[in-house]
Scaffold this active site. Structure first.
Site, PDB file in Angstrom:
ATOM      1  N   LYS A  49      -1.037  21.963 -15.462  1.00  0.00           N
ATOM      2  CA  LYS A  49      -0.769  23.157 -13.995  1.00  0.00           C
ATOM      3  C   LYS A  49       0.228  21.692 -13.532  1.00  0.00           C
ATOM      4  O   LYS A  49       0.230  20.851 -13.361  1.00  0.00           O
ATOM      5  CB  LYS A  49      -1.912  22.991 -13.043  1.00  0.00           C
ATOM      6  CG  LYS A  49      -1.400  22.766 -11.773  1.00  0.00           C
ATOM      7  CD  LYS A  49      -1.961  23.820 -10.550  1.00  0.00           C
ATOM      8  CE  LYS A  49      -2.377  22.393  -9.918  1.00  0.00           C
ATOM      9  NZ  LYS A  49      -4.046  22.487  -9.066  1.00  0.00           N
ATOM     10  N   ARG A  74      -6.595  14.264  -0.247  1.00  0.00           N
ATOM     11  CA  ARG A  74      -5.376  14.487  -1.239  1.00  0.00           C
ATOM     12  C   ARG A  74      -4.295  14.146  -1.206  1.00  0.00           C
ATOM     13  O   ARG A  74      -2.879  13.433  -1.913  1.00  0.00           O
ATOM     14  CB  ARG A  74      -4.777  15.970  -1.689  1.00  0.00           C
ATOM     15  CG  ARG A  74      -6.040  16.783  -2.012  1.00  0.00           C
ATOM     16  CD  ARG A  74      -5.804  18.113  -1.732  1.00  0.00           C
ATOM     17  NE  ARG A  74      -5.865  18.683  -1.206  1.00  0.00           N
ATOM     18  CZ  ARG A  74      -5.808  19.943  -0.356  1.00  0.00           C
ATOM     19  NH1 ARG A  74      -5.539  21.152  -1.167  1.00  0.00           N
ATOM     20  NH2 ARG A  74      -6.389  21.066   0.966  1.00  0.00           N
ATOM     21  N   GLN A  75      -3.826  13.367   0.312  1.00  0.00           N
ATOM     22  CA  GLN A  75      -2.387  12.106   0.467  1.00  0.00           C
ATOM     23  C   GLN A  75      -3.076  10.934   0.013  1.00  0.00           C
ATOM     24  O   GLN A  75      -3.069  10.213   1.017  1.00  0.00           O
ATOM     25  CB  GLN A  75      -2.348  12.887   2.222  1.00  0.00           C
ATOM     26  CG  GLN A  75      -0.586  11.827   2.434  1.00  0.00           C
ATOM     27  CD  GLN A  75       0.187  12.331   1.598  1.00  0.00           C
ATOM     28  OE1 GLN A  75       0.554  13.809   0.982  1.00  0.00           O
ATOM     29  NE2 GLN A  75       1.743  11.726   1.033  1.00  0.00           N
TER      30      GLN A  75
HETATM   31  C1  R5P Z   1      -5.473  20.307  -6.798  1.00  0.00           C
HETATM   32  O1  R5P Z   1      -5.272  19.492  -8.229  1.00  0.00           O
HETATM   33  C2  R5P Z   1      -6.977  20.792  -7.077  1.00  0.00           C
HETATM   34  O2  R5P Z   1      -7.719  20.559  -7.507  1.00  0.00           O
HETATM   35  C3  R5P Z   1      -6.808  22.407  -6.748  1.00  0.00           C
HETATM   36  O3  R5P Z   1      -6.797  22.327  -7.574  1.00  0.00           O
HETATM   37  C4  R5P Z   1      -5.790  23.256  -5.901  1.00  0.00           C
HETATM   38  O4  R5P Z   1      -6.507  22.056  -4.256  1.00  0.00           O
HETATM   39  C5  R5P Z   1      -6.083  24.089  -5.237  1.00  0.00           C
HETATM   40  O5  R5P Z   1      -5.678  24.513  -4.380  1.00  0.00           O
HETATM   41  P1  R5P Z   1      -4.962  26.435  -4.253  1.00  0.00           P
HETATM   42  O6  R5P Z   1      -6.423  26.884  -4.371  1.00  0.00           O
HETATM   43  O7  R5P Z   1      -4.039  26.096  -3.750  1.00  0.00           O
HETATM   44  O8  R5P Z   1      -3.566  26.367  -5.794  1.00  0.00           O
END
Ligand code: R5P
Length: 294
Positions: free
Chosen positions: A189, A93-94
């Protein structure tokens, strides 16, 4: 091919060895009193294509070091080719610099594994496929979504509405929709880069009196799923389930999700937990068998 079940994926590695029929090489591993990792191959790998199955969930840094050590041990002992099957790829993710002063963590991981001698990486539903461009050797990203969706069909939820809790997961909802044969949709989101807080909004979704499965690549704190479940409740969904490939389920994530009215959390064994109801073994085995015969 020979299979090594890394210390983070012993059960999954074992299942892959069983399904493929490839010989397993045992690993001795331990952690020294000061926290350093130790691994040793207990079998012959000379001239073999060696496949190491090792996920890199918490403790990520130790899992990555174990992987790098296993790769290097295999190469030092004469392996012809080393493939790592890393279901959950830590630091994916980074993949860019979001705020000044940061680094591109996944690029550092890629360089480390390359230096250790890795020849190929296979991962599952990596957060963004573009991340794989950072790896200076061949990579493959497999999707476990059809297997997750099949779980719900077997539970009697054919025609369920497949919801992506953000636009990035839309491809996931679409793959599930192909199996469910129902409808799909997504929410918007936004994430605050400083606090990590997310806010979600959804237009009108056709979910009234419907069974909905919220599908994502990762469930971490559960905030994304809790937010999506709230919107679904407001819009009259009758039953809400959630599925993800990588169930990190940090802290009280599971409780928060269930308290939000979600009836079941389903994950794969990418990250072993009690939510791991779908195994990745057939998906991985199919790919390895195709490579072995190709
Ligand atoms: C980010 O965009 C990923 O697809 C997940 O939606 C995210 O990592 C979920 O994180 P959390 O459960 O902390 O909301």
């Amino acid at each position: 091919m020979k299979v090594i079940a890394g210390p983070a994926s012993t059960e999954l590695g074992e299942k892959v060895a069983q399904l493929t029929g490839f010989q397993k090489v045992n690993v001795a591993s331990r952690v020294f009193p000061d926290g350093e990792s130790y691994v040793r191959l207990e079998g012959e790998v000379r001239n073999e294509h060696v496949v190491i199955v090792q996920t890199t969930c918490a403790p990520q840094d130790s899992r990555l070091m174990q992987l790098a050590f296993l790769v290097n041990a295999a190469k030092r002992h004469g392996a012809r080719k080393v493939t790592a099957v890393v279901p959950y790829l830590a630091y994916a993710r980074q993949d860019k610099i979001f705020l000044s002063g940061e680094t591109v963590s996944i690029e550092v991981v890629a360089s480390m594994l390359h230096a250790a001698g890795l020849d190929q990486l296979i991962t599952i539903n990596v957060h963004a496929e573009s991340v794989l461009n950072k790896f200076p050797f061949p990579t493959k990203n497999l999707s476990a979504i059809p297997y997750l969706a099949q779980y719900f069909v077997q539970m009697g939820h054919r025609k369920a509405f497949a919801l992506a809790p953000d636009k990035g997961a839309m491809y996931i909802a679409d793959q599930a929709k192909m199996v469910f044969g129902g409808e799909s949709g997504y929410l918007e989101k936004q994430r605050d880069r400083y606090t990590g807080q997310t806010t979600q909004t959804g237009g009108h979704l056709n979910v009234k009196n419907q069974t909905v499965v919220i599908l994502d690549d990762i469930i971490s704190t559960g905030g994304t799923i809790v937010g999506a479940a709230k919107i679904l409740r407001e819009q009259g969904a009758s039953h809400v389930y959630t599925a993800c490939v990588h169930g990190l389920l940090i802290g009280d994530a599971e409780k928060r999700i269930l308290d939000a009215g979600v009836e079941e959390i389903v994950a794969t064994d990418s990250i072993p937990s009690k939510a791991s109801k779908v195994t990745l073994a057939p998906l991985i085995s199919k790919e390895l068998q195709a490579q072995a015969s190709g």
